[in-house]
Design a protein around this motif. Structure first.
Motif, short mmCIF file in Angstrom:
data_model
loop_
_atom_site.label_atom_id
_atom_site.label_comp_id
_atom_site.label_asym_id
_atom_site.label_seq_id
_atom_site.Cartn_x
_atom_site.Cartn_y
_atom_site.Cartn_z
N LEU A 30 87.55 4.47 60.78
CA LEU A 30 87.74 4.02 62.16
C LEU A 30 87.80 5.21 63.11
CD1 LEU A 30 90.46 1.22 61.75
CD2 LEU A 30 87.97 1.03 61.58
N LYS A 31 87.62 4.93 64.37
CA LYS A 31 87.75 5.93 65.42
C LYS A 31 88.72 5.37 66.46
CE LYS A 31 84.83 9.00 63.83
NZ LYS A 31 84.82 8.46 62.47
N CYS A 32 90.00 5.43 66.13
CA CYS A 32 91.03 4.86 67.00
C CYS A 32 91.22 5.73 68.24
CB CYS A 32 92.34 4.72 66.25
SG CYS A 32 92.20 3.69 64.76
N SER A 128 98.76 0.51 59.28
CA SER A 128 98.81 0.83 60.71
C SER A 128 98.26 -0.33 61.53
CB SER A 128 98.00 2.10 61.00
OG SER A 128 98.49 3.18 60.25
N ILE A 129 99.00 -0.71 62.56
CA ILE A 129 98.57 -1.82 63.41
C ILE A 129 99.07 -1.56 64.83
CG2 ILE A 129 100.59 -3.21 62.77
CD1 ILE A 129 98.81 -5.71 63.08
N GLU A 130 98.21 -1.75 65.80
CA GLU A 130 98.57 -1.48 67.19
C GLU A 130 98.32 -2.67 68.12
OE1 GLU A 130 99.66 1.68 65.49
OE2 GLU A 130 97.49 1.51 65.41
N GLU A 138 91.36 -4.55 68.90
CA GLU A 138 90.00 -4.00 68.95
C GLU A 138 89.90 -2.88 69.97
OE1 GLU A 138 85.38 -5.54 69.38
OE2 GLU A 138 87.00 -6.97 69.08
N TYR A 139 90.63 -2.99 71.08
CA TYR A 139 90.64 -1.95 72.11
C TYR A 139 91.16 -0.63 71.53
CZ TYR A 139 92.15 0.51 76.38
OH TYR A 139 92.36 1.45 77.36
N LEU A 148 91.52 -7.21 58.63
CA LEU A 148 92.83 -6.69 58.22
C LEU A 148 93.72 -7.82 57.71
CD1 LEU A 148 95.11 -4.61 58.01
CD2 LEU A 148 95.60 -5.05 60.43
N LEU A 149 93.80 -8.89 58.47
CA LEU A 149 94.68 -10.00 58.09
C LEU A 149 94.20 -10.67 56.80
CD1 LEU A 149 95.40 -11.57 61.60
CD2 LEU A 149 96.74 -9.88 60.33
N ASP A 150 92.91 -10.76 56.62
CA ASP A 150 92.36 -11.31 55.37
C ASP A 150 92.78 -10.45 54.17
OD1 ASP A 150 91.14 -13.38 56.71
OD2 ASP A 150 89.14 -12.46 56.73
#
Length: 359
Positions: A30-32, A128-130, A138-139, A148-150
């Motif tokens: 990812l590119k958070c 990690s969750i934001e 998604e932002y 993630l939830l799956d």
């Protein structure tokens, strides 16, 4: 070890118990917005892909056998990007490591990996969750929250299949302006998905990511604290443990350099001292050694691939660092301005943007 003064005067590392963190790969999927991995793209640079060799991993385990309090199979990258990750789990289980942890964004946590995580008895998986609202998640992370939830649901089903309480699941939440109003919903999501613990922390601002306005430090502290109070209250109602929720002291920025009463484990009253050089060790995929998570733009202490840890620990650089935190040498600026102390210190320096040199 409970006695701080006793701890910082130990010179024989074999008498210590370390929290060891290592990255089995150097990159992330990812590119958070708030992560240094995104800097490479922003600066038009290609990030070097380094993968830890299984033999190096086992060398670390052998050298530290009996001296490990806990081990984190990831510090700043995504462990599931290593194609041999299951083999790392198998190797880890040959050694008596009391607490084993995986830190992940959870997107690549596939069924076979989930199965092995449960089978080998990993102690904790930190995800990690934001954000909860798909648009917010998604932002901040650039992908859909659905995957993630799956994956969390799959991991929970596998735990049920083996009738296992391990791994405990934790949400790691970076608190920001963009998700402040969703923190209670994150607690409620944690309850629905059998998340045992929640760890909230302030964003570390990295120069070049353009997320300065995300820091809660630059919002009204009274309001931020009121939101945190509601979050803690809701977590208690749902019996979800909050391991860290660093509130601002007295709700005002006027109180500079005030120590938080929440988990102030390495800031002491007689000037700043840090016990991490006696408690933490981080290994990069190539074997480079760092003494803590905040070791940014500083030379590594050595390389475990080329030397024994005994040689590294007794090197001039490591001895100098320990002297600094015994107040026997001038402390380096990095430590004086440590951004990772934002849950213990509340001044402008702790929340300033930091420059990260990409190598």
């Amino acid at each position: 070890m409970e006695n701080y003064n006793e701890l910082i005067n130990i010179e024989d590392w074999r008498k210590l118990k370390f929290h060891i963190g290592l990255d089995v790969i150097s990159i992330c999927n990812l590119k958070c917005r708030m992560c240094y991995h995104t800097l490479f793209e922003k600066r038009g640079l290609e990030q070097k892909r380094e993968v830890m060799e299984l033999a190096l991993f086992e060398k670390i385990l052998k050298e530290f056998d009996g001296c490990i309090e806990s081990m984190y199979l990831s510090c700043s990258a995504e462990p599931f990007m290593n194609p041999d990750f299951v083999e790392f789990l198998n190797t880890l289980m040959k050694y008596n490591v009391p607490n084993t942890n995986i830190v992940t964004n959870g997107i690549l946590m596939l069924d076979n990996v989930c199965e092995r995580i449960v089978q080998v008895g990993i102690t904790r998986v930190t995800i990690s969750i934001e954000g909860v609202i798909p648009k917010t998640y998604e932002y901040n992370r650039g992908v859909s929250i659905d995957k993630l939830l799956d994956n969390i649901e799959t991991l929970n089903k596998i735990k049920q299949k083996y009738n296992s309480k391990k791994p405990k699941l934790r949400f790691n939440v970076i608190m920001m302006r963009s998700n402040l109003e969703e923190l209670i919903e994150i607690v409620e999501l944690a309850d629905r998905y059998c998340i045992d613990e929640l760890d909230f922390r302030h964003i570390v601002l990295i120069k070049g990511l353009d997320v300065h306005n995300e820091s809660l430090y630059y919002m009204d502290h009274n309001y931020v604290n009121s939101v945190m109070d509601k979050v803690i209250k809701r977590a208690r109602e749902l019996e979800v443990e909050v391991t860290q929720m660093p509130k601002f002291p007295n709700g005002t920025k006027k109180n500079k350099n005030i120590l938080s009463q929440i988990k102030s484990i390495f800031v002491k009253n007689k000037g700043f001292q840090c016990s991490k050089p006696w408690m933490y060790i981080l290994f990069a995929p190539n074997g480079e050694v760092k003494p803590c998570f905040g070791w940014i733009n500083e030379e590594s202490m050595g390389n475990i691939a080329n030397n024994t840890f005994d040689e590294i620990w007794n090197s001039t650089r490591y001895k100098r660092l320990r002297a600094e935190h015994r107040h026997k040498a001038e402390m380096r600026e990095l430590c004086k301005k440590c951004s990772y102390l934002s849950s213990q210190r509340y001044d402008d320096e702790a929340f300033k943007e930091i420059e990260v040199n990409l190598v």
